[in-house]
Enzyme design. Sequence first.
Site, PDB file in Angstrom:
ATOM      1  N   PHE A 109    -100.973 -12.480  45.336  1.00  0.00           N
ATOM      2  CA  PHE A 109     -99.893 -14.399  44.710  1.00  0.00           C
ATOM      3  C   PHE A 109     -99.611 -14.239  43.464  1.00  0.00           C
ATOM      4  CE2 PHE A 109     -97.645 -17.623  44.894  1.00  0.00           C
ATOM      5  CZ  PHE A 109     -96.644 -17.736  46.096  1.00  0.00           C
ATOM      6  N   ASP A 135    -104.464 -13.677  37.037  1.00  0.00           N
ATOM      7  CA  ASP A 135    -103.344 -14.672  37.098  1.00  0.00           C
ATOM      8  C   ASP A 135    -104.435 -15.267  37.718  1.00  0.00           C
ATOM      9  OD1 ASP A 135    -102.593 -16.542  39.698  1.00  0.00           O
ATOM     10  OD2 ASP A 135    -101.470 -14.992  39.639  1.00  0.00           O
ATOM     11  N   LYS A 193    -102.195 -24.470  38.871  1.00  0.00           N
ATOM     12  CA  LYS A 193    -102.966 -25.483  39.994  1.00  0.00           C
ATOM     13  C   LYS A 193    -104.187 -26.533  38.989  1.00  0.00           C
ATOM     14  CE  LYS A 193    -102.144 -23.397  43.904  1.00  0.00           C
ATOM     15  NZ  LYS A 193    -101.349 -21.569  44.135  1.00  0.00           N
TER      16      LYS A 193
HETATM   17  C1  LIG Z   1    -100.247 -21.340  44.297  1.00  0.00           C
HETATM   18  C2  LIG Z   1    -100.310 -20.046  42.752  1.00  0.00           C
HETATM   19  C3  LIG Z   1     -99.479 -18.964  42.072  1.00  0.00           C
HETATM   20  C4  LIG Z   1     -98.107 -19.909  42.030  1.00  0.00           C
HETATM   21  O1  LIG Z   1     -98.382 -21.258  41.391  1.00  0.00           O
HETATM   22  P1  LIG Z   1     -97.180 -22.241  41.729  1.00  0.00           P
HETATM   23  O2  LIG Z   1     -97.497 -23.497  40.227  1.00  0.00           O
HETATM   24  O3  LIG Z   1     -96.747 -23.036  42.698  1.00  0.00           O
HETATM   25  O4  LIG Z   1     -95.686 -21.431  40.357  1.00  0.00           O
HETATM   26  C5  LIG Z   1     -99.524 -17.863  41.305  1.00  0.00           C
HETATM   27  N1  LIG Z   1    -100.482 -17.419  41.074  1.00  0.00           N
HETATM   28  C6  LIG Z   1    -101.824 -17.528  42.353  1.00  0.00           C
HETATM   29  C7  LIG Z   1    -102.730 -16.819  42.010  1.00  0.00           C
HETATM   30  C8  LIG Z   1    -101.426 -18.947  42.953  1.00  0.00           C
HETATM   31  O5  LIG Z   1    -102.681 -19.008  44.165  1.00  0.00           O
END
Ligand SMILES: *Cc1c(COP(=O)(O)O)cnc(C)c1O
Length: 397
Positions: free
Chosen positions: A135, A220, A249
């Site tokens: 994600f 990420d 986050k």
């Molecule tokens: C939550 C998340 C995102 C997206 O972050 P947003 O602040 O909602 O745009 C991207 N990568 C990972 C691994 C995430 O958990």
Amino acid sequence: MSKSKDIAELFNQYVMNTYAPTATLTSGHDCKVRDPDGMTYLDFTAGIAVLNVGHCHPKVVEAIQGQAATLCHCSNLFYNANQALLAQKLSKLSLNGKCFFANSGAEANEAMIKLARLWGSGTGKFEIITMRNSFHGRTLATAAATGQAKIQEGFDPLPVGFTHAEFNNLESVKAAVNERTVAIMVEAVQGEGGITPAEPDFMVGIRKLCDAKGLLMLCDEVQCGMGRTGKWFGWQHFPIKPDAFTLAKALGGGYPIGALVATNDLSDTFTPGKHASTFGGNPLACAAALAVIEAIEEEAMIRSAEESGRLFMDGLNAFVDKYDQVLTVRGLGLMIGMVVEGSAREVVDACREMGLLCCAAGEHVVRFVPPLNVKESDLEEAMEMIGDALDQLFGDE
Ligand SMILES: *Cc1c(COP(=O)(O)O)cnc(C)c1O
């Protein structure tokens, strides 16, 4: 009519229907939150791995209040010390390079994707390999990067330049490399995909592959970063360094901020005018993030994450033995998934009835991401509530 019901009604009338919220929350402190009708919950969602230092940590509150009354925003036409100090801090904790600041995870990933493409642009390389079940966000490019059909359906045409390989399967990644490949992007622990940690051989293999083929390794860390897994960054569990990684986050302790962190060489690919964000790295967001880092350091929360994570996982493993429907428990530090046979949401709902907030990560995984400084007594209380919820759902049929 309860206050929660009034708020929900207003919300559903005027806010677009993308979330399906459940409880209504009005205040929070440490690991506890309240609804407007006086109900208290233990919060093991922590704003979805955002409140690593807990709700309303005094350092974060003070930093935001102080900075809000001094200089909220000044734009990147001008220098601001907080942005420089935060970039220094993040760089020293990781790659000794440079940072670019954004406002969210998706936006930080967009910056990382643009940096990789710019880096490869002289050689005609642009394709980024990402993993199935990954994600990376909800913008068009990060949705294209995300390896889940349900995130992409209905939004065609998506940006091209992404191809997907199997997570924890190095051969599959090797097979995806071609003459257009510029980078490989991976989560050290897949979050939304189901709390699945990368295997050491996989991460080391990707690093070696990138070195051999002249590709960038991108991590990420939006969900698994900032101490969540028992290290500052998830990739630090492995004997590797990525060329760049992203944060969001937990970085701002609830204040929105995202960051791209890269090595010096790669960072220097960006030159004035190549990328920008109006709000990115403004003094208020950076003040919040500096306070978060200070709190994590001063209160040794990374060690707590590791210790509490072990305790909590041991506790959850007892449910694997007790209930056929609880299949396995996995994760790293305080990023923990309990895999169930049926619907994870059903378990989440039952836990909420008991007074514990947790959330699903995919169909079958119940996700627990409490604040890193969660008290042992709160862990025990949560364990009891999970036990009661599982008993209600799966006990003595
Ligand atoms: C939550 C998340 C995102 C997206 O972050 P947003 O602040 O909602 O745009 C991207 N990568 C990972 C691994 C995430 O958990």
